[in-house]
Each structure stands twice: as structure tokens, then as C-alpha cells.
Design a protein around this motif. Structure first.
Motif, PDB file in Angstrom:
ATOM      1  N   PRO A  97       0.803  -1.232   0.000  1.00 38.50           N
ATOM      2  CA  PRO A  97       0.000   0.000   0.000  1.00 38.50           C
ATOM      3  C   PRO A  97       0.835   1.281   0.000  1.00 38.50           C
ATOM      4  CG  PRO A  97      -0.740  -1.497   1.730  1.00 38.50           C
ATOM      5  CD  PRO A  97       0.474  -2.106   1.115  1.00 38.50           C
ATOM      6  N   ASP A  98       2.030   1.241   0.566  1.00 37.14           N
ATOM      7  CA  ASP A  98       2.879   2.434   0.579  1.00 37.14           C
ATOM      8  C   ASP A  98       3.378   2.815  -0.807  1.00 37.14           C
ATOM      9  OD1 ASP A  98       2.549   2.591   3.309  1.00 37.14           O
ATOM     10  OD2 ASP A  98       4.485   1.679   3.792  1.00 37.14           O
ATOM     11  N   SER A  99       3.213   1.919  -1.790  1.00 30.35           N
ATOM     12  CA  SER A  99       3.696   2.195  -3.147  1.00 30.35           C
ATOM     13  C   SER A  99       2.668   2.934  -4.006  1.00 30.35           C
ATOM     14  CB  SER A  99       4.086   0.884  -3.847  1.00 30.35           C
ATOM     15  OG  SER A  99       2.923   0.142  -4.200  1.00 30.35           O
ATOM     16  N   VAL A 100       1.498   3.220  -3.455  1.00 24.76           N
ATOM     17  CA  VAL A 100       0.410   3.779  -4.260  1.00 24.76           C
ATOM     18  C   VAL A 100       0.798   5.082  -4.962  1.00 24.76           C
ATOM     19  CG1 VAL A 100      -0.742   5.040  -2.370  1.00 24.76           C
ATOM     20  CG2 VAL A 100      -2.069   4.223  -4.322  1.00 24.76           C
ATOM     21  N   SER A 101       1.577   5.914  -4.326  1.00 22.01           N
ATOM     22  CA  SER A 101       1.907   7.217  -4.916  1.00 22.01           C
ATOM     23  C   SER A 101       2.964   7.135  -6.010  1.00 22.01           C
ATOM     24  CB  SER A 101       2.372   8.185  -3.824  1.00 22.01           C
ATOM     25  OG  SER A 101       3.575   7.717  -3.250  1.00 22.01           O
TER      26      SER A 101
END
Length: 193
Positions: A97-101
Motif C-alpha cells: 500500500p505504501d507504493s500507491v503514490s
């Protein structure tokens, strides 16, 4: 130095083509980037498809790429993650989820901030909203359904075609599709520098 990760399913066809082509085209453009590829369902250390390797050799790009799976280390390493399909993007964002950006489909990122990108963003937001409504047992309105179908018609195709198991000619078409998007990507990266 910008670190780019290309992602597909098995890391044998599309993402190795993108990795090899990006390295060559970026070098030709005088760009300083580091490039890797991985697959959401890849085995580590396997060979890429013979058709992908042949195309990379013909283009003067490295074909010495071995398959590898997506890991948290490679996701953290990457400054930009470009997937071959929308489903690859969703799989990555769900697992990391931290890779979304920093995760986009290759076509989506190459489009940039134009109207097509805004249509795609609205489509994705609506899909998320409707999925949540459905999961909670709420009814989806006719207006929401109509807007979804409108956006489906307006949204650009964001998936790179999969040549897996196909002829060399099919691989050539996919490679041409990837190369076209990488040219747009390089132009966008040059503009942002």
C-alpha cells in the motif's frame, strides 16, 4: 538517479522488454536512470522468453535479463513503478500500500497530466467507490452505473497487450507498443527535469 521498476505477470515477456528498451532508449537520450523489472507471479532466475530476448538483441538492448519476483525490497528501491496492466497495478498496491503514490501503468504515466489521465483517475475512484458500496451491501444507482459506462468508453486503454505464447510477430507488436510508451515516458521525464 531515477530508479524505475517495470512489472508484469511472469517477468518473461513484457516487463523484460520494457526494462531492456528503457535502458537503451534512456542511454541514447543521455538520461541517467537505473532500471529493473519483476513479475507479480514470477520465478526467480528463470530465462526471459526467447522471442523477447531476440527482439532485445535486434534493438541493441541487453537480453541478459533473468526473471525475478516482486519483493518489498525492490518496491522500496524503486522511485517509479510502471506496470503493464491495470490489474498488475492493483495487485502491487494491495500488497504494498505504501507504493500507491509511485505506481502507475506504463500507459497511464506516459499520458501525463492530460485529460485522459483525469478520466482514468475518475474511473479508478468510481470503481473503488462502487466496489466498497457493493461489499457493504448497498445498491449501486442507475446514475452511477451510467457514469461508469461513460468513463469506460472515454478512458484510454491502459494495458499493454500480452504476447505470452504467441508468435514472434505478436511479440514484435507488443515491443512496438512498449517502445512507443517508453518514448513518451522519456519525453515526460525530460520535461520534469
Amino acid at each position: 538517479m531515477l530508479r524505475i521498476l517495470f512489472v508484469c505477470t511472469g517477468n518473461t515477456c513484457r516487463s523484460p522488454l520494457a526494462e531492456g528498451l528503457m535502458r537503451k532508449l534512456a542511454r541514447d537520450a543521455g538520461m541517467d536512470v537505473e532500471v529493473r523489472s519483476a513479475g507479480v507471479y514470477a520465478a526467480n532466475g528463470g530465462p526471459i522468453s526467447s522471442n523477447s530476448a531476440q527482439i532485445l538483441r535486434e534493438k541493441g538492448a541487453s537480453d541478459a535479463i533473468r526473471s525475478s519476483s516482486v519483493t518489498s525490497d525492490v518496491v522500496q528501491w524503486a522511485d517509479l513503478i510502471l506496470t503493464m496492466t491495470f490489474s498488475h497495478k492493483n495487485a502491487l498496491v494491495q500488497h504494498y500500500p505504501d507504493s500507491v503514490s509511485k505506481t502507475y501503468t506504463l500507459k497511464e504515466y506516459a499520458i501525463g497530466e492530460g485529460s485522459a489521465s483525469h478520466i482514468q483517475q475518475e474511473r479508478e475512484a468510481l470503481i473503488a467507490e462502487l466496489s466498497l458500496k457493493q461489499a457493504l451491501g448497498h445498491e449501486i444507482t442507475e446514475a452511477e452505473k451510467e457514469r461508469y459506462y461513460e468513463l469506460e468508453q472515454l478512458a484510454p486503454g491502459v494495458d499493454i497487450s500480452d504476447p505470452f505464447g504467441g508468435s514472434l510477430e505478436l511479440y514484435r507488436k507488443t515491443a512496438a507498443e512498449i517502445e512507443q510508451e517508453i518514448q513518451k515516458l522519456i519525453k515526460r521525464l525530460h520535461q520534469s527535469q
